[in-house]
Scaffold this motif. Structure first.
Motif, short mmCIF file in Angstrom:
data_model
loop_
_atom_site.label_atom_id
_atom_site.label_comp_id
_atom_site.label_asym_id
_atom_site.label_seq_id
_atom_site.Cartn_x
_atom_site.Cartn_y
_atom_site.Cartn_z
N ARG A 194 0.73 -1.16 0.03
CA ARG A 194 0.02 -0.02 0.04
C ARG A 194 0.98 1.18 -0.02
NH1 ARG A 194 -1.79 -3.86 3.11
NH2 ARG A 194 -4.06 -4.39 2.68
N GLN A 195 0.45 2.30 -0.76
CA GLN A 195 1.31 3.38 -1.09
C GLN A 195 2.88 3.30 -1.19
OE1 GLN A 195 0.31 6.02 2.24
NE2 GLN A 195 -1.56 6.57 1.29
N HIS A 196 2.91 2.47 -2.07
CA HIS A 196 4.19 1.67 -2.68
C HIS A 196 5.15 2.90 -3.18
CE1 HIS A 196 6.83 -1.64 -3.78
NE2 HIS A 196 7.27 -0.89 -4.66
N ALA A 197 4.65 3.84 -3.85
CA ALA A 197 5.36 4.94 -4.31
C ALA A 197 4.24 6.21 -4.43
CB ALA A 197 6.02 4.64 -5.58
N PHE A 198 5.12 7.15 -4.55
CA PHE A 198 4.23 8.52 -4.85
C PHE A 198 4.88 9.51 -6.15
CE2 PHE A 198 4.55 7.34 -0.49
CZ PHE A 198 3.26 7.34 -0.09
N GLN A 227 9.59 3.73 0.72
CA GLN A 227 10.45 3.06 1.72
C GLN A 227 10.02 1.47 1.80
OE1 GLN A 227 10.76 5.36 5.05
NE2 GLN A 227 11.77 6.92 4.11
N THR A 228 9.75 1.09 0.61
CA THR A 228 9.16 -0.46 0.72
C THR A 228 10.58 -1.16 0.55
OG1 THR A 228 9.11 -0.41 -1.53
CG2 THR A 228 7.05 0.30 -0.48
N SER A 229 10.19 -2.54 0.85
CA SER A 229 11.47 -3.58 0.71
C SER A 229 11.69 -3.96 -0.67
CB SER A 229 11.14 -4.87 1.59
OG SER A 229 10.01 -5.47 1.09
N ASN A 230 10.55 -4.07 -1.75
CA ASN A 230 10.92 -4.32 -2.93
C ASN A 230 11.21 -3.16 -3.87
OD1 ASN A 230 10.23 -7.07 -2.66
ND2 ASN A 230 7.74 -6.68 -2.82
N GLY A 231 10.90 -1.97 -3.18
CA GLY A 231 11.68 -0.61 -4.01
C GLY A 231 10.72 -0.42 -5.28
N VAL A 232 11.34 0.60 -5.85
CA VAL A 232 10.79 1.16 -7.08
C VAL A 232 12.20 1.21 -8.00
CG1 VAL A 232 9.86 3.26 -8.54
CG2 VAL A 232 8.93 2.50 -6.09
N ARG A 239 17.43 0.91 -9.21
CA ARG A 239 16.70 0.85 -7.90
C ARG A 239 16.79 2.33 -7.45
NH1 ARG A 239 15.33 -2.67 -3.32
NH2 ARG A 239 14.21 -1.45 -1.70
N LEU A 240 15.50 3.03 -7.22
CA LEU A 240 15.27 4.23 -6.76
C LEU A 240 15.77 4.42 -5.15
CD1 LEU A 240 14.39 7.27 -7.12
CD2 LEU A 240 11.88 6.32 -6.69
N TYR A 283 9.18 1.11 -12.64
CA TYR A 283 8.70 -0.33 -12.23
C TYR A 283 8.32 -0.60 -10.86
CZ TYR A 283 10.92 -0.89 -16.91
OH TYR A 283 11.31 -1.12 -18.24
N VAL A 284 6.90 -0.92 -10.71
CA VAL A 284 6.40 -0.88 -9.26
C VAL A 284 5.71 -2.56 -9.41
CG1 VAL A 284 4.63 -0.30 -7.75
CG2 VAL A 284 5.89 1.43 -9.26
N GLY A 285 6.46 -3.08 -8.67
CA GLY A 285 6.13 -4.85 -8.90
C GLY A 285 6.12 -5.13 -10.33
#
Length: 124
Positions: free
Chosen positions: A66-70, A84-89, A95-96, A109-111
């Motif tokens: 949820r709210q992976h990126a903005f 600030q997710t473990s899988n990142g963007v 990697r960002l 790339y998000v997931g």
């Protein structure tokens, strides 16, 4: 890709006369299992991308939080911020770390989804 260009072009045409001040255009591809290519526009400054049903860009996949990126818009500048997710963007497959100013050529790339962001304006 050709599909992506067509979806973005259709949205440009519809939004050009409606929003002369400009809107944020988000095109994203979820793959055929989750509905394929989509395009949405947003008048607000901040757009959320994630797995939450309340996220503006909904990506229903386990690798997405949820709210992976903005996406933040200030004038004509679009910035992608990692939630600030473990899988990142990934931006252009790198990697960002934190945030980055986006250009129309950038792909996030998000997931499993790829996301392109641009500003559509009626002042062409």
């Amino acid at each position: 890709t050709r599909k992506e260009s067509s979806a973005a072009s259709d949205v440009y045409k519809r939004q050009r006369s409606i929003h002369p001040q400009g809107v944020t255009l988000v095109t994203y591809d979820l793959g055929p299992r989750f509905g394929g290519m989509k395009a949405r526009t947003f008048e607000k400054a901040d757009v959320t991308i994630g797995r939450g049903r309340n996220d503006d860009v909904y990506i229903p996949h386990g690798a997405v939080t949820r709210q992976h990126a903005f996406v933040q818009r200030q004038g004509n500048v679009l910035t992608m911020v990692d939630g600030q997710t473990s899988n990142g963007v990934l931006i252009n497959r790198v990697r960002l770390e934190g945030s980055v100013v986006l250009t129309p050529e950038d792909t996030a790339y998000v997931g499993p989804a790829y996301v392109k962001v641009d500003i559509v304006s009626g002042t062409f």
